[in-house]
Design a protein around this motif. Structure first.
Motif, PDB file in Angstrom:
ATOM      1  N   VAL A 125      33.587  35.336  47.297  1.00 37.32           N
ATOM      2  CA  VAL A 125      32.468  34.461  46.922  1.00 37.32           C
ATOM      3  C   VAL A 125      31.545  34.243  48.118  1.00 37.32           C
ATOM      4  N   ARG A 126      32.120  34.007  49.289  1.00 37.64           N
ATOM      5  CA  ARG A 126      31.300  33.809  50.490  1.00 37.64           C
ATOM      6  C   ARG A 126      30.469  35.052  50.793  1.00 37.64           C
ATOM      7  N   HIS A 127      31.076  36.220  50.583  1.00 44.60           N
ATOM      8  CA  HIS A 127      30.330  37.471  50.790  1.00 44.60           C
ATOM      9  C   HIS A 127      29.130  37.548  49.846  1.00 44.60           C
ATOM     10  N   LEU A 128      29.343  37.234  48.589  1.00 42.48           N
ATOM     11  CA  LEU A 128      28.259  37.309  47.612  1.00 42.48           C
ATOM     12  C   LEU A 128      27.136  36.330  47.943  1.00 42.48           C
ATOM     13  N   GLU A 129      27.489  35.174  48.462  1.00 47.90           N
ATOM     14  CA  GLU A 129      26.468  34.189  48.819  1.00 47.90           C
ATOM     15  C   GLU A 129      25.729  34.597  50.092  1.00 47.90           C
ATOM     16  N   ARG A 130      26.425  35.246  51.011  1.00 53.76           N
ATOM     17  CA  ARG A 130      25.788  35.645  52.268  1.00 53.76           C
ATOM     18  C   ARG A 130      24.880  36.849  52.084  1.00 53.76           C
ATOM     19  N   PHE A 131      25.241  37.755  51.162  1.00 58.17           N
ATOM     20  CA  PHE A 131      24.480  38.997  50.984  1.00 58.17           C
ATOM     21  C   PHE A 131      23.895  39.042  49.572  1.00 58.17           C
ATOM     22  N   PRO A 132      22.689  38.529  49.393  1.00 61.13           N
ATOM     23  CA  PRO A 132      22.109  38.442  48.043  1.00 61.13           C
ATOM     24  C   PRO A 132      21.818  39.793  47.405  1.00 61.13           C
ATOM     25  N   ASP A 133      21.835  40.867  48.189  1.00 61.72           N
ATOM     26  CA  ASP A 133      21.628  42.203  47.617  1.00 61.72           C
ATOM     27  C   ASP A 133      22.943  42.869  47.231  1.00 61.72           C
ATOM     28  N   SER A 134      24.052  42.188  47.490  1.00 58.93           N
ATOM     29  CA  SER A 134      25.361  42.796  47.252  1.00 58.93           C
ATOM     30  C   SER A 134      25.918  42.385  45.894  1.00 58.93           C
ATOM     31  N   HIS A 135      26.765  43.250  45.346  1.00 57.97           N
ATOM     32  CA  HIS A 135      27.585  42.876  44.207  1.00 57.97           C
ATOM     33  C   HIS A 135      28.981  43.454  44.432  1.00 57.97           C
ATOM     34  N   ILE A 136      29.947  42.929  43.727  1.00 58.82           N
ATOM     35  CA  ILE A 136      31.338  43.341  43.894  1.00 58.82           C
ATOM     36  C   ILE A 136      31.932  43.649  42.530  1.00 58.82           C
ATOM     37  N   ILE A 137      32.749  44.691  42.483  1.00 55.15           N
ATOM     38  CA  ILE A 137      33.425  45.078  41.252  1.00 55.15           C
ATOM     39  C   ILE A 137      34.922  44.865  41.436  1.00 55.15           C
ATOM     40  N   GLY A 138      35.543  44.218  40.470  1.00 53.25           N
ATOM     41  CA  GLY A 138      36.988  44.037  40.459  1.00 53.25           C
ATOM     42  C   GLY A 138      37.629  45.065  39.553  1.00 53.25           C
ATOM     43  N   GLY A 139      38.604  45.804  40.069  1.00 52.20           N
ATOM     44  CA  GLY A 139      39.256  46.844  39.286  1.00 52.20           C
ATOM     45  C   GLY A 139      40.424  46.329  38.466  1.00 52.20           C
ATOM     46  N   HIS A 140      40.797  47.082  37.437  1.00 53.40           N
ATOM     47  CA  HIS A 140      41.980  46.800  36.619  1.00 53.40           C
ATOM     48  C   HIS A 140      41.968  45.362  36.075  1.00 53.40           C
ATOM     49  N   PHE A 141      40.865  45.022  35.423  1.00 54.29           N
ATOM     50  CA  PHE A 141      40.706  43.690  34.825  1.00 54.29           C
ATOM     51  C   PHE A 141      40.734  42.587  35.883  1.00 54.29           C
ATOM     52  N   ALA A 142      40.593  42.938  37.161  1.00 55.40           N
ATOM     53  CA  ALA A 142      40.594  41.965  38.260  1.00 55.40           C
ATOM     54  C   ALA A 142      41.844  41.098  38.259  1.00 55.40           C
ATOM     55  N   GLY A 143      42.976  41.692  37.886  1.00 56.04           N
ATOM     56  CA  GLY A 143      44.253  40.999  37.982  1.00 56.04           C
ATOM     57  C   GLY A 143      44.550  40.035  36.865  1.00 56.04           C
TER      58      GLY A 143
END
Length: 316
Positions: A125-143
């Motif tokens: 979450v901190r990464h997403l807030e710090r880098f507004p051009d970034s997105h993150i994908i969670g694999g395998h239903f994200a656990g």
């Protein structure tokens, strides 16, 4: 159709031509491919990227004996055309700087882990807030886990509600039916169809003796509109993976032999059953493909023939 998560690499997984055969069978046009810490065959991933078709994007691995060597390896991978990294929750906890490193380069963090990625949710979450051009994908239903975590105040809820966090639906065949269905229902309600992607997890689903051709049909438990179906199978992966900036494929010049970091773990070929040496699964799936693949029979049938020809016979 775009496959948002498949493995290539030997000896554990499959060759690029072998995976292309599966792509043709399912109608997959493009794919995100990656290696794995127990089979760090980055050269085969790069082979896919460099085949001249543009059909592949590739995830790298964070390998190295210290941060300096890891950064050199990461730079080599991105310079060669990889679009991001496959990161386990434990890797993020051990080396949280990896997320910043990716964010500064607008590269993709693809995160895998258990229990809604809870161990690293605050860092993500901190990464997403710090880098507004970034997105993150969670694999395998994200656990998959108890759906109550999606409503409980805290970093997990914040992560799954974040508009730049997406989840890949893959590996459903290994989870207990009630758990995966309730979890998937909760994700559909929470994320909507614009933040959910389809993937095969090939060739691992073959190890579970799942019928490859039926894998995309799991989603038919929902009544998708044509627009939702297009987003799930193609549009979201195009937007979140293939539209990412990535260097044109160039020679992969790693500062190390990636297999020097291979933990040489056994492979869970059949859930809750026997494992086999990590050097065998890629050869097994390639043999099954050359034997005729799914058109001739499941992996079990091919293995029956191989073992029948190799094992001692008992007198009647």
């Amino acid at each position: 159709m775009i496959d948002a998560y498949a493995h290539v690499g030997m000896p554990r997984f499959q060759t690029v031509p072998g995976y292309r055969s599966l792509m043709a069978d399912l109608g997959i046009k493009r794919a995100l491919v990656c290696a794995f810490d127990a089979c760090p065959d980055l050269h085969t991933v790069h082979e896919a990227l460099a085949d001249g078709t543009g059909d592949f994007r590739g995830l790298g691995l964070a390998l190295g004996r210290d941060r300096r060597e890891m950064e050199a390896g990461l730079e080599a991978q991105l310079s060669a055309g990889f679009c991001g990294l496959r990161l386990a929750v434990g890797e993020i906890i051990e080396n949280p700087w990896l997320l910043d490193w990716l964010g500064e380069r607008r590269a993709l963090p693809f995160v895998v882990g258990e229990k809604a990625l809870a161990g690293a949710a605050d860092l993500v979450v901190r990464h997403l807030e710090r880098f507004p051009d970034s997105h993150i994908i969670g694999g395998h239903f994200a656990g998959p886990t108890d759906i109550a975590v999606l409503e409980k105040p805290g970093p997990v809820r914040d992560l799954f509600r974040h508009p730049r966090f997406a989840v890949v639906f893959s590996r459903q065949g290994i989870f207990e039916k009630a758990l995966i269905e309730s979890w998937a229902d909760a994700l559909v309600e929470s994320l909507g169809w614009d933040r959910i992607l389809w993937a095969s997890e090939a060739p691992v689903l073959i190890w579970r003796d799942e019928e490859v051709a039926l894998t995309p049909g799991w989603i038919e438990r929902y009544r998708l509109t044509p627009a939702e179906r297009e987003a799930f199978f193609t549009g979201n992966s195009q937007r979140l993976i293939f539209d990412l900036p990535a260097a044109d494929p160039a020679p992969l010049k790693l500062p190390f032999d990636p297999f020097s970091f291979d933990p040489d773990r056994d492979v869970p070929m059949w859930p809750f059953g026997l494992s086999m040496n990590t050097k065998l699964p890629g050869r097994l799936v390639e043999g099954w493909r050359q034997w005729g693949g799914e058109k001739r029979g499941p992996l079990r049938k091919y293995l029956d023939e191989v073992l029948d020809g190799a094992l001692p016979r008992f007198d009647k």
